[in-house]
Design an enzyme around this catalytic site. Structure first.
Site, short mmCIF file in Angstrom:
data_model
loop_
_atom_site.label_atom_id
_atom_site.label_comp_id
_atom_site.label_asym_id
_atom_site.label_seq_id
_atom_site.Cartn_x
_atom_site.Cartn_y
_atom_site.Cartn_z
N SER A 224 0.85 -1.19 0.00
CA SER A 224 0.00 0.00 0.00
C SER A 224 0.89 1.24 0.00
CB SER A 224 -0.94 -0.01 1.20
OG SER A 224 -0.23 -0.12 2.42
N MET A 225 0.51 2.21 -0.86
CA MET A 225 1.35 3.40 -1.05
C MET A 225 0.54 4.68 -0.90
SD MET A 225 3.74 2.06 -4.22
CE MET A 225 2.34 1.88 -5.33
N GLY A 226 -0.51 4.64 -0.07
CA GLY A 226 -1.31 5.83 0.19
C GLY A 226 -1.97 6.34 -1.07
N ALA A 227 -1.81 7.63 -1.33
CA ALA A 227 -2.44 8.26 -2.49
C ALA A 227 -1.90 7.71 -3.81
CB ALA A 227 -2.26 9.76 -2.43
N GLY A 229 -1.63 4.60 -4.50
CA GLY A 229 -2.31 3.35 -4.83
C GLY A 229 -1.62 2.11 -4.30
N GLY A 255 -5.36 0.77 5.91
CA GLY A 255 -4.72 -0.51 5.60
C GLY A 255 -5.55 -1.70 6.02
N ASP A 256 -6.29 -1.56 7.12
CA ASP A 256 -7.14 -2.65 7.60
C ASP A 256 -8.30 -2.90 6.64
OD1 ASP A 256 -5.45 -2.57 9.80
OD2 ASP A 256 -6.78 -1.20 10.88
#
Length: 310
Positions: A224-227, A229, A255-256
């Site tokens: 996961s890389m936030g904004a 994607g 993330g959950d």
């Protein structure tokens, strides 16, 4: 049924504060207290999507009793193993994204995590026996969050291996040493964020680091890389999911919610492009809510069809 494991269960306390003054007195606008820990948050999202879940983990002391009471009221099915130590409390302090007197300033979130109880070898053995029984009714298992004191760093690898031996795919969401060891248990999916992956496998690109975890035994690695994607390195190739816009809010449970989407995909055998699109949309929908474990259905409906996967 999807089984979620939270070894370091918590009572999550969230303060919504109009503007935090770190050197003064703050007035809290709203307070939320609920059972938490990453696996519990995953279970809340799965339940909101209408899927059957079962929460398991370790709970003890007055805080553990408060956690169990909240799970009953949720209601979330649970089968917890008691420990002598007191379960932990976490504190999240959030500011709103917009400030009427400071339009250029974005909201901030700070998270304070207690270490949790010390777990004895006997308590861990009792949990493992219960876990083995609970796997018999599971279509997938989620192993998520920090480990309390006394639990070996390789314990997620042990639990993933037990699940794999019974034909139950596992998703592991961990950090540090537990993440480094997790792949040895051959989980179906390992889900670090970019910083966690860089700490676990230093040097090289994210794709190379994810590939290294696959070489150690993980079936797939979803980063996961936030904004920015998601990046997924799988046995079917490497995929990127890109977000059409940034959702502002509280990122604590993003993330959950994403992991909930990955677990659903294992049960439903969803193709990777569809899996990543749904998981990314759930993560974004979680950011739009004030507390972890919830999703905003309007945000999900809007952003899901706009996510591109290549």
């Amino acid at each position: 049924m999807i089984l979620t494991v939270t070894l370091n269960l918590a009572l999550d306390v969230t303060y919504e504060v109009p503007r935090v003054d770190w050197d003064g007195v703050n007035r809290v606008g709203a307070v939320h207290r609920r059972a938490g820990g990453k696996g519990v948050n995953v279970a809340r999202v799965l339940a909101a999507l209408g899927h059957d879940t079962l929460v398991t983990g370790l709970a003890g002391g007055r805080t553990g009793h408060a956690v169990e009471a909240d799970l009953r009221s949720a209601p979330l099915r649970h089968a917890l193993t008691p420990v002598a130590g007191d379960s932990r409390t976490t504190l999240t302090i959030t500011e709103p994204h917009t400030h009427p007197h400071e339009p250029g300033r974005s909201g901030r979130t700070a998270l304070f995590n207690e270490p949790g109880p010390h777990v004895t070898s006997g308590e861990l053995t009792a949990f493992t026996r219960r876990y083995e029984k609970l796997l018999s009714g599971a279509g997938a298992v989620v192993l998520a969050g920090s480990l309390p004191r006394g639990v070996p760093a390789g314990f997620y690898a042990t639990l993933a291996a037990i699940a794999a031996a019974r034909g139950v795919p596992a998703v592991v969401d961990a950090d540090g040493e537990p993440l480094r060891h997790a792949a040895e248990g051959r989980p179906a999916v390992v889900k670090p964020n970019a910083d966690e992956l860089a700490r676990a496998v230093p040097g090289g690109t994210l794709t190379e680091a994810a590939g290294a975890l696959r070489e150690r035994g993980a079936g797939a690695v979803v980063v996961s890389m936030g904004a920015d994607g998601l990046l997924a390195v799988t046995g079917e190739g490497t995929f990127r999911a890109r977000m059409p816009y940034t959702v502002h809010g509280n990122p604590t449970g993003a993330g959950d919610a994403l992991v909930a989407g990955l677990a659903l995909a294992l049960v439903e055998r969803t193709p990777w492009p569809d899996t990543l699109r749904r998981a990314a949309a759930l993560g974004a929908a979680a950011v739009a809510t004030p507390v972890a474990g919830e999703i905003d259905p309007d945000v999900y409906a809007d952003i899901h069809p706009q996510i591109t996967v290549s």
